[in-house]
Write an enzyme that holds these catalytic residues in place. Structure first.
Site, PDB file in Angstrom:
ATOM      1  N   ASP A 274     -10.490 -10.384   5.596  1.00  0.00           N
ATOM      2  CA  ASP A 274      -9.870  -9.073   5.782  1.00  0.00           C
ATOM      3  C   ASP A 274     -10.398  -8.410   7.053  1.00  0.00           C
ATOM      4  O   ASP A 274     -11.450  -7.785   7.061  1.00  0.00           O
ATOM      5  CB  ASP A 274     -10.164  -8.184   4.557  1.00  0.00           C
ATOM      6  N   LYS A 281     -10.926  -3.142  11.234  1.00  0.00           N
ATOM      7  CA  LYS A 281     -12.240  -2.691  10.776  1.00  0.00           C
ATOM      8  C   LYS A 281     -13.232  -2.699  11.931  1.00  0.00           C
ATOM      9  O   LYS A 281     -13.063  -3.465  12.884  1.00  0.00           O
ATOM     10  CB  LYS A 281     -12.760  -3.637   9.683  1.00  0.00           C
ATOM     11  N   ARG A 355      -3.918  -4.078  -2.376  1.00  0.00           N
ATOM     12  CA  ARG A 355      -2.922  -3.553  -3.322  1.00  0.00           C
ATOM     13  C   ARG A 355      -1.534  -4.085  -2.995  1.00  0.00           C
ATOM     14  O   ARG A 355      -0.688  -4.193  -3.877  1.00  0.00           O
ATOM     15  CB  ARG A 355      -2.980  -2.014  -3.315  1.00  0.00           C
TER      16      ARG A 355
HETATM   17  N1  BES Z   1     -11.525  -5.358   1.138  1.00  0.00           N
HETATM   18  C1  BES Z   1     -11.549  -3.983   1.410  1.00  0.00           C
HETATM   19  C2  BES Z   1     -12.456  -3.218   0.452  1.00  0.00           C
HETATM   20  C3  BES Z   1     -13.947  -3.305   0.710  1.00  0.00           C
HETATM   21  C4  BES Z   1     -14.544  -2.640   1.759  1.00  0.00           C
HETATM   22  C5  BES Z   1     -14.751  -4.027  -0.147  1.00  0.00           C
HETATM   23  C6  BES Z   1     -15.907  -2.706   1.964  1.00  0.00           C
HETATM   24  C7  BES Z   1     -16.115  -4.073   0.036  1.00  0.00           C
HETATM   25  C8  BES Z   1     -16.702  -3.426   1.097  1.00  0.00           C
HETATM   26  C9  BES Z   1     -10.147  -3.392   1.284  1.00  0.00           C
HETATM   27  O1  BES Z   1      -9.121  -4.234   1.651  1.00  0.00           O
HETATM   28  C10 BES Z   1     -10.102  -2.220   2.178  1.00  0.00           C
HETATM   29  O2  BES Z   1     -10.206  -2.401   3.348  1.00  0.00           O
HETATM   30  N2  BES Z   1      -9.928  -1.040   1.599  1.00  0.00           N
HETATM   31  C11 BES Z   1      -9.915   0.160   2.362  1.00  0.00           C
HETATM   32  C12 BES Z   1      -8.853   1.046   1.783  1.00  0.00           C
HETATM   33  C13 BES Z   1      -8.550   2.265   2.638  1.00  0.00           C
HETATM   34  C14 BES Z   1      -7.869   1.843   3.913  1.00  0.00           C
HETATM   35  C15 BES Z   1      -7.678   3.208   1.847  1.00  0.00           C
HETATM   36  C16 BES Z   1     -11.286   0.802   2.259  1.00  0.00           C
HETATM   37  O3  BES Z   1     -11.876   0.775   1.184  1.00  0.00           O
HETATM   38  O4  BES Z   1     -11.780   1.270   3.277  1.00  0.00           O
HETATM   39 ZN    ZN Z   2      -9.454  -6.221   1.479  1.00  0.00          ZN
HETATM   40 MN    MN Z   3      -8.697  -4.110   3.743  1.00  0.00          MN
END
Ligand code: BES
Ligand code: ZN
Ligand code: MN
Length: 539
Positions: A274, A281, A355
């Site tokens: 991801d 990120k 999601r």
């Molecule tokens: N895989 C990540 C969630 C995550 C982040 C797990 C850090 C463990 C450590 C997920 O896909 C994600 O990026 N979620 C975002 C959602 C936001 C954009 C609403 C997040 O949590 O920052």
């Molecule tokens: Zn993710």
């Molecule tokens: Mn993500």
């Protein structure tokens, strides 16, 4: 893994006679008092007497305190004892969680060079019930795990055999076998989670599923791009379109009960890497996003355990697997996609991709007329902030399902915590251009993600496990934990037992590991990990 774990009836006497590199004696605090009593039995041999005396003196002198969890005393070449090294280990009240902690504390010694065979003698209460036996078996298996796939220089753990000695093998056998099956599932989930993203591709996950399907009762279908298009999985495909790796929807079936029995469907997030996509990120700690398929790994781990244990239950596993990459073909912020359900989604943030792939898999689950659907996902950094690495977030539309999952977590030392699903939390998902947006504001991010999924969850009991904090550890112990395979397997095995009891009410099957424990776990007092940093930074 080459290590075998064996159960044996052992007394102090027979344990003293076991040839081994290490004799690990688990001493509960209750046992401390008992050791003071002079032994009346005349038949006791010299080995038992030597160990008994050792325990007595060590405690009287204050060098060893079994009431202190994890307290140790090592001795070499003890007269009349066949093992090279004797290690006394305090396990306090020997609650399952304490046994796990204590074993974790000596894992390094079990993995030490030259330790080929270890005998673990559980004194008195240390193997008092099924829950204790299972905790020991799981913890000992976990202690022998070592990642080597892309690090062949890592010295192989020399440990080949652990003998777990208990007062009665016959009594502990069923619980022990069950724990070994679960441990195999946990080990697979850890290994898949740890594999780098250039190894654990969607295609590789599908291959692993095909291998699992060689076992009795298991079958597999893998749906590739064309099929996903035919199914109109527009949300899943939108995430996959930025990646050079072809997406895969893995569909596993385990049939252990008559076909008429509706299955439990498990859906595991399989984002093999991801990057965030166009909503990219930050660089620091991004490597850890190889763990973003730990939900998928846990589903595959469950199937490994089902293959071993063959319980009377039906389970379907669904794994949407893809990378989330930026690029000329990638989905863009503001793009509107149509999910399999027909609902349209405005992709305001391409990093909220989990999601998007899960919603289509949840729609697909409908065709199995499930008794329950549980999705498992490293879904939100917000859940890491809320619960840390101790408990997974448990969201459920159904109170009974929530309770069953929380209880299974307690029994398996794989804890969860119920989170809310009030409709007001879903308000922020409104979109001017689609039925919904894929993100809401910053507040309660773990809950708004769950509210998004709930729109696709269908009419059956549904639960969502957010394992973003629990699926892997950061820092110098970086690695996948295999969670929540333990929780899920306890839930499924409990269900199998309950269904069998329903089918034949006259017989009352024993349920190993049904006991719960109060785990007074302290949060780790380490500085913020890169995982916490990454999670906190997102706005
Ligand atoms: N895989 C990540 C969630 C995550 C982040 C797990 C850090 C463990 C450590 C997920 O896909 C994600 O990026 N979620 C975002 C959602 C936001 C954009 C609403 C997040 O949590 O920052
Ligand atoms: Zn993710
Ligand atoms: Mn993500």
């Amino acid at each position: 893994m080459a290590m075998t774990l064996e159960l044996k009836t052992l007394s102090l006497q027979s344990a003293a006679q076991e040839k081994a590199d290490l004799l690990l004696v688990l001493v509960p605090q209750a046992e401390a008092g008992q050791q003071q009593e002079p032994k009346t039995q005349a038949a006791e041999n010299e080995g038992a007497a030597a160990l008994r005396q050792l325990l007595q003196q060590a405690q009287q002198s204050g060098d060893f305190e079994p009431a202190k969890l994890g307290n140790q005393l090592a001795l070499y070449s003890v007269a009349q004892v066949a093992a090279r090294k004797v290690l006394l280990l305090g396990v306090a009240q020997a609650r399952p969680a304490q046994l796990c902690k204590a074993i974790e504390g000596v894992a390094a010694q079990l993995r030490q060079k030259g330790v080929k065979k270890a005998v673990v003698l559980a004194l008195g209460d240390a193997a008092q019930d099924d829950a204790a036996v299972q905790a020991l078996a799981r913890a000992l298996s976990a202690a022998a795990y070592c990642y080597r796939h892309t690090k062949p220089s890592e010295p192989e753990v020399s440990l080949q055999k652990i003998v777990l000695g208990v007062a009665s093998k016959a009594r502990a056998q069923a619980a022990f076998e069950q724990a070994l099956g679960v441990a195999a599932g946990i080990a697979l989930a850890r290994e898949l989670g740890n594999l780098p993203a250039n190894h654990a591709t969607p295609t590789r996950l599908a291959q692993t599923a095909r291998e699992l399907a060689k076992a009795k009762g298991i079958s597999v279908k893998v749906h590739a791009q064309r099929e996903l298009e035919r199914l109109k999985m527009g949300a899943f495909l939108a995430v996959a379109q930025g990646s050079a790796q072809p997406p895969q929807l893995i569909e596993l079936h385990y049939q252990g009960a008559p076909k008429t029995q509706p299955p439990v469907v498990l859906v595991g997030k399989g984002v093999t890497f991801d990057t965030g996509g166009i909503s990219i990120k930050p660089a620091a700690g991004m490597d850890e996003m190889k763990f973003d398929m730990c939900g998928a790994a846990s589903v595959l781990g469950v199937f490994q355990a089902l293959a071993r244990l063959q319980p009377r239950i039906n389970v379907v596993g669904l794994v949407p697997a893809t990378e989330n990459m930026p690029g000329g073909k990638a989905v863009k912020p503001g793009d509107v996609v149509t999910s399999m359900s027909g609902q349209t989604i405005e992709v305001l943030n391409t990093d909220a991709e989990g999601r998007l792939i899960l919603c289509d898999a949840l729609s697909y689950a409908a065709r199995f007329k499930p008794s329950a659907v549980i999705d498992i996902a490293t879904l939100t950094g917000a859940c890491v902030i809320a619960l840390g690495g101790v408990r997974s977030g448990v969201f459920a539309s159904d109170d009974a399902l929530a309770q069953a999952l929380l209880q299974a977590g307690e029994a398996a030392q794989d804890l969860g915590w119920r989170m809310p699903l009030d409709d007001d939390y879903g308000q922020g998902l409104k979109s001017a251009f689609a039925d919904m947006a894929n993100v809401a504001g910053r507040e309660a991010g773990a809950v708004t993600a769950a509210k998004f999924l709930q729109k696709f969850a269908g009419d059956w009991p549904w639960a969502h496990l957010d394992i973003a904090g629990t699926a892997w550890k950061s820092g110098n112990a970086k690695g996948a934990t295999g969670r929540p395979v333990g929780l899920l397997m306890h839930y499924l095995l409990g269900l199998a037992t309950a269904q069998a009891a329903e089918a034949a009410p006259q017989r009352k099957p024993a349920s190993p590991g049904g006991q719960t424990s109060k785990a007074g776990k302290k949060p780790a007092k380490s500085p913020p990990t890169s995982k916490a940093r990454t999670a906190a930074k997102r706005t």
